[in-house]
Design an enzyme around this catalytic site. Sequence first.
Site, PDB file in Angstrom:
ATOM      1  N   CYS A 380       0.837  -1.198   0.000  1.00 22.57           N
ATOM      2  CA  CYS A 380       0.000   0.000   0.000  1.00 22.57           C
ATOM      3  C   CYS A 380       0.876   1.254   0.000  1.00 22.57           C
ATOM      4  O   CYS A 380       1.459   1.589  -1.031  1.00 22.57           O
ATOM      5  CB  CYS A 380      -0.990  -0.045   1.156  1.00 22.57           C
ATOM      6  SG  CYS A 380      -2.448   0.956   0.803  1.00 22.57           S
ATOM      7  N   HIS A 517      -3.656  -4.860   0.484  1.00 19.81           N
ATOM      8  CA  HIS A 517      -3.058  -5.425   1.709  1.00 19.81           C
ATOM      9  C   HIS A 517      -3.164  -6.949   1.702  1.00 19.81           C
ATOM     10  O   HIS A 517      -4.142  -7.496   2.219  1.00 19.81           O
ATOM     11  CB  HIS A 517      -3.793  -4.888   2.936  1.00 19.81           C
ATOM     12  CG  HIS A 517      -3.508  -3.460   3.237  1.00 19.81           C
ATOM     13  ND1 HIS A 517      -2.433  -3.052   3.992  1.00 19.81           N
ATOM     14  CD2 HIS A 517      -4.155  -2.330   2.872  1.00 19.81           C
ATOM     15  CE1 HIS A 517      -2.431  -1.739   4.094  1.00 19.81           C
ATOM     16  NE2 HIS A 517      -3.467  -1.272   3.417  1.00 19.81           N
ATOM     17  N   GLU A 519      -1.726  -9.059   3.469  1.00 17.85           N
ATOM     18  CA  GLU A 519      -1.606  -9.680   4.799  1.00 17.85           C
ATOM     19  C   GLU A 519      -2.955 -10.075   5.388  1.00 17.85           C
ATOM     20  O   GLU A 519      -3.030 -10.983   6.218  1.00 17.85           O
ATOM     21  CB  GLU A 519      -0.844  -8.767   5.767  1.00 17.85           C
ATOM     22  CG  GLU A 519      -1.535  -7.461   6.170  1.00 17.85           C
ATOM     23  CD  GLU A 519      -1.253  -6.295   5.232  1.00 17.85           C
ATOM     24  OE1 GLU A 519      -0.988  -6.535   4.038  1.00 17.85           O
ATOM     25  OE2 GLU A 519      -1.312  -5.137   5.691  1.00 17.85           O
TER      26      GLU A 519
HETATM   27  N1  GLN Z   1      -1.735   6.812   2.840  1.00 21.43           N
HETATM   28  C1  GLN Z   1      -1.885   6.070   1.633  1.00 21.43           C
HETATM   29  C2  GLN Z   1      -3.243   6.283   1.001  1.00 21.43           C
HETATM   30  O1  GLN Z   1      -4.160   6.717   1.646  1.00 21.43           O
HETATM   31  C3  GLN Z   1      -1.628   4.589   1.876  1.00 21.43           C
HETATM   32  C4  GLN Z   1      -2.627   3.957   2.782  1.00 21.43           C
HETATM   33  C5  GLN Z   1      -2.191   2.598   3.294  1.00 21.43           C
HETATM   34  O2  GLN Z   1      -1.013   2.270   3.252  1.00 21.43           O
HETATM   35  N2  GLN Z   1      -3.118   1.821   3.804  1.00 21.43           N
HETATM   36  O3  GLN Z   1      -3.428   6.000  -0.160  1.00 21.43           O
END
Ligand code: GLN
Length: 548
Positions: A380, A517, A519
């Site tokens: 992410c 994600h 995970e």
């Molecule tokens: N801050 C970034 C976004 O909002 C990544 C978010 C995250 O890693 N869950 O896109």
Amino acid sequence: MKTKFIFVTGGVLSSLGKGLASAAIGAILESRGLSVTFQKLDPYINVDPGTMNPFQHGEVFVTDDGAETDLDLGHYERFSHARLGKKNNFTTGKIYHSVIMKERRGDYLGGTVQVIPHITDEIKNSIMLMANSADVAIIEIGGTIGDIEALPFQEAIRQFKWDVGKENVLYIHLSFVPYIKTAGEVKTKPTQHSVKELRSIGIQPDIILCRTDQFLSNKIKAKIALFCNVAVDNVITAKDVETIYEVPLLLHQEHLDDRILDSLHMWTRAPRLDAWEELVRRIKNPRHSVRIAVVGKYVDLKESYKSLNEALVHGGIENESEVLLDFVDSEALEGSDCNDILGNADGILVPGGFGLRGIEGKIKAVRFAREQKVPFFGICLGMQVAVIEFARNVVGMNGANSVEFDEHTDFAVIYLMTEWYDHQKRKVEKRDVSSEKGGSMRLGAYPCLLREGSFACNAYSKKEISERHRHRYEFNNDFRPALEEKGLIISGTSPDGELVEIIEIADHPWFLGCQFHPEFKSRPMDPHPLFRDFIKGALKYKTRKETA
Ligand code: GLN
């Protein structure tokens, strides 16, 4: 079969592992052929944990249907085959919100709206609706008995027994039995007091799980049984274990599954726990060991990366390797030589995150991994900083950034996509910089198509996948040609090709960033392919280093 309900409460103090105990109860019941589902009832007033600081509350776990939930749902999913969603986590805030909406609509026909029965009915409804057709629903009440804010939940579960019949409900209380060194013995008084508190609100526990660091003698169990008004066989030792995946085995050894089934008048096949035994054997006897640097912001609190830590352990299991984690505060990298801090790592991972602090350090870590050819996994925010690093240092886009960190950058390689379409071609809510916090995130499961021959496609061994998201910003397609020309590989996109989901680079042993994600979908018995291949890459890197 009619659903049976198990309510799990906790006493004495928090952090006794109530979530894990609930998850493990699910695992042993599944091992006897029953289907299980779970619910977490959290007493705090936030409507969901989406807006809560992970420092305070730990990770926000995301489900397929896009709910931002308590991290205990992660334990439940990892320990069982249950797949959870919005209806599996309720908070005081969510319950009150829906009662107040009904009141405003006039649904209560002028009646006075009260905690009993309106709030308690709303809680009981949420339990009923969630149970669906599972054989057993396990409902965990957050907090500790005695907390004022948890009272409506406790009252609701007390009433619940009368609604569905006492043969269908079981109360399990997790308590603490400390060993006091100076006295040379374990003490039962805290447990007695917490059960007394529980009984004072009308709940008599059926089973007491005693968290201790040693097996309790029959004498101690008899004492707890006597003072707490339960059968002596229903006092169960929940001893500390080396790995959390041992908890189901331990509880089974204490006959907890038999005790539950007896009390609920259920008959099932004999338990099959060989897969759990094999899992624990593999975790305890690794043949290799790798060191992974996790470069993040919330490095002080392991709870904030719960699923990530577990997914790394799972990746290790597949490779017969122990995974040692070094949590590196990215801010510390900013003013120092990366080699001093990351030189020992066999793999570098930049996890998800929000906010500017420590970003430059994360970018430095990516550069180090790319140039030194250390296996790299960006998740992410980790993918976003990998794109920024590539744009700046490979393509030469000076000051490239995400608009999250620099609104005025000339090279907004990560930006707010103001209009986009989901996989069913429905236009998704417009995002802009002024949208309410939390109001415009891409949440939950989205499909993704993989490019043949990529690290991603090799890992998954298929071309279409579905993964869970939680972010606001996206890869900016305006810069795609320039980045691709210099060697950035877009190896996963939404089916219409518009949303970039995975990036890689060529000429590197393993370098991958994903916008989702992974995970959240890793299981101990079914490790996530990306974590498996990342650890495999790290092991190879280590061997290469040692033989060089
Ligand atoms: N801050 C970034 C976004 O909002 C990544 C978010 C995250 O890693 N869950 O896109």
